[in-house]
Structures are given as C-alpha cells and as structure tokens.
Design an enzyme around this catalytic site. Structure first.
Site, mmCIF file in Angstrom:
data_model
loop_
_atom_site.group_PDB
_atom_site.id
_atom_site.type_symbol
_atom_site.label_atom_id
_atom_site.label_comp_id
_atom_site.label_asym_id
_atom_site.label_seq_id
_atom_site.Cartn_x
_atom_site.Cartn_y
_atom_site.Cartn_z
ATOM 1 C CB VAL A 1 -4.015 4.718 -32.874
ATOM 2 C CG1 VAL A 1 -3.858 6.063 -33.557
ATOM 3 C CG2 VAL A 1 -2.948 4.528 -31.811
ATOM 4 C CE LYS A 2 -13.063 6.980 -33.028
ATOM 5 N NZ LYS A 2 -13.945 7.919 -32.354
ATOM 6 C CB ILE A 3 -6.425 5.809 -38.456
ATOM 7 C CG1 ILE A 3 -5.363 5.323 -37.460
ATOM 8 C CG2 ILE A 3 -5.831 6.323 -39.755
ATOM 9 C CD1 ILE A 3 -4.085 6.098 -37.425
#
Ligand code: E4P
Length: 218
Positions: free
Chosen positions: A82-84
């Site tokens: 997951v890219k945050i």
C-alpha cells in the site's frame, strides 16, 4: 538490484515479465487513470502477472481513511504493497499498518528527513522521487545518495525504491550507490537494452555469416 516497472499498463508488464527481469510494479493514481481501468481489478491483474510486490496508492488523506483503504487494497492479493503519501497522517497510518503486517511504500518523498520518518514508522519501502527533484533544478541523485548513507548508518530495514526515473543514467547512478530497487517507466527499461555497437555487431556477424554460406554453397 531489483527492477520494478512504474506503470499500470498490462501489455508493458507482460513484456517485462516475459523478459524475466521485472521483480515488481509500482502504480500511482495518474498511471491508473491513464489506463481507464477499474482500479481494484487492475491491481489484481497486475499482481497475478508479476507475482511480486505491486504498489497501489490510497486516495484518502486522513489517517482513518488511509488505514481503511489500505486494508481493502491489501485484501486484494498477498502481493499488494500500500502506497501512502508522506504526511503526518500518512506516517501514523504506516505505523498502524506495519503492526498489522500490511506492507507499505511511503511515496512523494523529496528529502532525507522525510525518508528517516518513513523508516522510523516501519515502512517496507520508501520512494524518493529523483526526476521530479531534477525538474525543479534540485539534485535528485544527491537526495537519493544521502538517504542511502543514512539508512546504511542505522541499518534501517526499509528498502529504498529510486522513483521518478527518467532515463538509463538515473538507473546506473542509483545502482552505483547500491539502491535496493529502481522503479522505471517501460520506455526506460527498453532503452537499457540499447547500444549502437550491439546493433552494428549483430549486423556485421550476420553479413559475414551470409558471405560464408554463399562461399560454402559454391
Ligand atoms: C513512484 O512510485 C511513482 O509512481 C513515480 O515514479 C512517479 O514518477 P513521475 O515523476 O515520472 O510521475
């Protein structure tokens, strides 16, 4: 050094995977929008193709929203990362998600200070954007090398993804400093194959072989 493709295009990913040199994929909202596909469906298709880490970005900017979206994305496939975005809420979300065993990639990193925070929060990956730094007349490679040095000083486990890559020289410079991963557009990967002497060499070998065949036929 691992090679990731920075794309949401299935044809490009298929080609890279068939070459046997692609270890993972990164996407972002711009890249997915360009494809016009259903986001979650596309993430699943990419995971099935690459069978390695696939970064998919959250859209929410608040802590609760990011954690909720991250859990949904992580349930798509074991390969999802997951890219945050690099914000205080983002870092807080990374800490929560890393405790839950959800892999994260802190994106939009433009300074060593930000990269330190990503590592402290337990991010799986950090993505310094080299090309976009160069775009504003800053030294993207210098930022990257400082992050590499700091991470080595402390043995941080967060892997560095050199991102926003524009050309093969970016790849070479990142590799020389020992960066873990470089994520690049498909056209940069294609350019890495190219050398005029290779083309000239192939042409010469083939024409000599042709001459030899004509001679032995006589
Ligand atoms: C990283 O994961 C990003 O998707 C990316 O490298 C952005 O690069 P750009 O500056 O080419 O948009």
């Amino acid at each position: 050094m691992k090679i990731f493709l920075d794309t949401a295009n299935l044809e490009e990913i298929k080609k890279g995977v068939e070459w046997g040199i692609v270890d993972g994929v990164t996407t972002n909202p711009t890249l997915v929008a360009k494809e016009g596909a259903d986001f979650k469906q596309r993430v699943k298709e990419i995971c099935d193709l690459v069978k390695g880490p696939v970064s998919a970005e959250v859209i929410a900017l608040d802590y609760e929203g990011m954690v909720k979206e991250a859990r949904e994305l992580a349930s798509i496939s074991e390969y999802v990362v997951v890219k945050i975005p690099m914000t205080p809420d983002g870092i807080k979300a990374v800490k929560t998600l890393s405790r839950e065993g959800i892999k994260t990639n802190v994106t939009l990193v433009f300074s060593p200070a930000q990269a330190i925070l990503a590592a402290k929060a337990g991010a799986t990956y950090v993505s310094p954007f080299v090309g976009r730094m160069d775009d504003i007349s800053n030294d993207g490679m210098r930022m990257l090398s400082e992050i590499v040095e700091i991470y080595n000083n402390y043995g941080f486990e967060t892997e560095i993804i050199a991102a926003s890559i524009r050309h093969p020289m970016h790849v070479i410079e990142a590799a020389l400093m020992g960066v873990d991963i470089v994520t690049m557009p498909f056209e940069v990967l294609e350019k890495m194959f190219k050398h005029p002497m290779t083309d000239i060499g192939i042409e010469r070998f083939l024409s000599d072989w042709k001459k030899y065949l004509e001679k032995v036929k006589k």
